[in-house]
Write a protein that holds these residues in place. Sequence first.
Motif, PDB file in Angstrom:
ATOM      1  N   GLN A  64       0.830  -1.203   0.000  1.00 39.62           N
ATOM      2  CA  GLN A  64       0.000   0.000   0.000  1.00 39.62           C
ATOM      3  C   GLN A  64       0.866   1.256   0.000  1.00 39.62           C
ATOM      4  N   GLN A  65       1.907   1.270   0.807  1.00 41.85           N
ATOM      5  CA  GLN A  65       2.803   2.426   0.860  1.00 41.85           C
ATOM      6  C   GLN A  65       3.504   2.622  -0.479  1.00 41.85           C
ATOM      7  N   ALA A  66       3.995   1.534  -1.060  1.00 49.25           N
ATOM      8  CA  ALA A  66       4.685   1.616  -2.348  1.00 49.25           C
ATOM      9  C   ALA A  66       3.745   2.142  -3.433  1.00 49.25           C
ATOM     10  N   ALA A  67       2.504   1.674  -3.425  1.00 53.38           N
ATOM     11  CA  ALA A  67       1.538   2.134  -4.420  1.00 53.38           C
ATOM     12  C   ALA A  67       1.283   3.631  -4.280  1.00 53.38           C
ATOM     13  N   LEU A  68       1.068   4.090  -3.059  1.00 50.93           N
ATOM     14  CA  LEU A  68       0.835   5.521  -2.849  1.00 50.93           C
ATOM     15  C   LEU A  68       2.024   6.354  -3.332  1.00 50.93           C
ATOM     16  N   GLU A  69       3.222   5.899  -3.022  1.00 48.77           N
ATOM     17  CA  GLU A  69       4.417   6.624  -3.455  1.00 48.77           C
ATOM     18  C   GLU A  69       4.506   6.675  -4.975  1.00 48.77           C
ATOM     19  N   LEU A 118      -5.723   1.014  -3.240  1.00 47.07           N
ATOM     20  CA  LEU A 118      -6.223   2.266  -2.662  1.00 47.07           C
ATOM     21  C   LEU A 118      -7.459   2.073  -1.804  1.00 47.07           C
ATOM     22  N   PHE A 119      -8.127   0.949  -1.940  1.00 45.38           N
ATOM     23  CA  PHE A 119      -9.395   0.745  -1.243  1.00 45.38           C
ATOM     24  C   PHE A 119      -9.331  -0.373  -0.205  1.00 45.38           C
ATOM     25  N   HIS A 137     -11.356   5.926  14.526  1.00 48.02           N
ATOM     26  CA  HIS A 137      -9.972   5.508  14.781  1.00 48.02           C
ATOM     27  C   HIS A 137      -9.361   4.794  13.590  1.00 48.02           C
ATOM     28  N   VAL A 138     -10.180   4.113  12.793  1.00 49.16           N
ATOM     29  CA  VAL A 138      -9.666   3.386  11.632  1.00 49.16           C
ATOM     30  C   VAL A 138      -9.005   4.359  10.651  1.00 49.16           C
ATOM     31  N   LEU A 139      -9.606   5.525  10.476  1.00 52.16           N
ATOM     32  CA  LEU A 139      -9.048   6.517   9.570  1.00 52.16           C
ATOM     33  C   LEU A 139      -8.026   7.431  10.249  1.00 52.16           C
ATOM     34  N   ALA A 166      -1.790   9.016   4.667  1.00 50.07           N
ATOM     35  CA  ALA A 166      -2.070   8.145   3.524  1.00 50.07           C
ATOM     36  C   ALA A 166      -3.447   8.442   2.950  1.00 50.07           C
ATOM     37  N   GLY A 167      -4.408   8.768   3.816  1.00 45.88           N
ATOM     38  CA  GLY A 167      -5.749   9.099   3.352  1.00 45.88           C
ATOM     39  C   GLY A 167      -5.772  10.334   2.483  1.00 45.88           C
ATOM     40  N   ALA A 168      -4.991  11.336   2.847  1.00 51.70           N
ATOM     41  CA  ALA A 168      -4.927  12.560   2.045  1.00 51.70           C
ATOM     42  C   ALA A 168      -4.323  12.269   0.674  1.00 51.70           C
ATOM     43  N   THR A 169      -3.248  11.503   0.647  1.00 51.38           N
ATOM     44  CA  THR A 169      -2.622  11.132  -0.630  1.00 51.38           C
ATOM     45  C   THR A 169      -3.589  10.313  -1.471  1.00 51.38           C
ATOM     46  N   ARG A 170      -4.260   9.370  -0.831  1.00 56.04           N
ATOM     47  CA  ARG A 170      -5.229   8.515  -1.513  1.00 56.04           C
ATOM     48  C   ARG A 170      -6.331   9.348  -2.160  1.00 56.04           C
ATOM     49  N   LEU A 171      -6.894  10.297  -1.410  1.00 61.78           N
ATOM     50  CA  LEU A 171      -7.974  11.124  -1.955  1.00 61.78           C
ATOM     51  C   LEU A 171      -7.505  11.968  -3.130  1.00 61.78           C
ATOM     52  N   ARG A 172      -6.291  12.486  -3.051  1.00 61.16           N
ATOM     53  CA  ARG A 172      -5.753  13.281  -4.156  1.00 61.16           C
ATOM     54  C   ARG A 172      -5.589  12.424  -5.409  1.00 61.16           C
TER      55      ARG A 172
END
Length: 192
Positions: free
Chosen positions: A13-18, A55-56, A92-94, A100-106
């Motif tokens: 997940q981290q690698a994908a976001l990057e 992402l999901f 708490h989950v978010l 990561a959530g901010a990057t994901r939404l962008r």
Amino acid sequence: MPRSGLEARRRLQQAALELYAERGYDSTTAADIADRAGVNQRTFFRHFPDKREVLFGGQDDLHQSLIASVIAEPDGTPPVDVLRNALLASTHVLEDNKEAGATRLRIIAETPALLERDLAKGAAMASALADALCGRGETRDAADLVGAVCWATFHHAAAQWIATPGRTLDSFVTDAFDLLSSSVNRSARSVL
């Protein structure tokens, strides 16, 4: 090399976001993600059916937390309060993954195919909330309406939280539900 399945999933997940942030979603492959995470493609596909789902993936945790909270609410609690309380109990989950959530939404906002997927996942979450309300004895029509409205309210609050530093998600959820309640009450008074 990650030793546990959870660690491999987190690294993927981290690698994908990057990579999505660096190259864009369309220019990134599952092989690129696996390589950046230090795993092979088979490991990638063991965790995710395709590069969109990276992402999901966190929505499963949110879904489980929400349904458990709905079930735990006392009998006789009004359905909007049931979902409001469940959403508050699940922030708490978010909260644990705000960056990561901010990057994901962008990334989702920049990619039309992902926007479509995000809408479908949101509709599925609203439907799951409605199903949980039906399990508590609500009618299908009422449960569908309350599930959709409460999920939209939560989605609105989460977007504001991502965009605003210094406040907790539960404060935005509380504000959004208060706004919903006061708007409904004003509308009801004007009709009378």
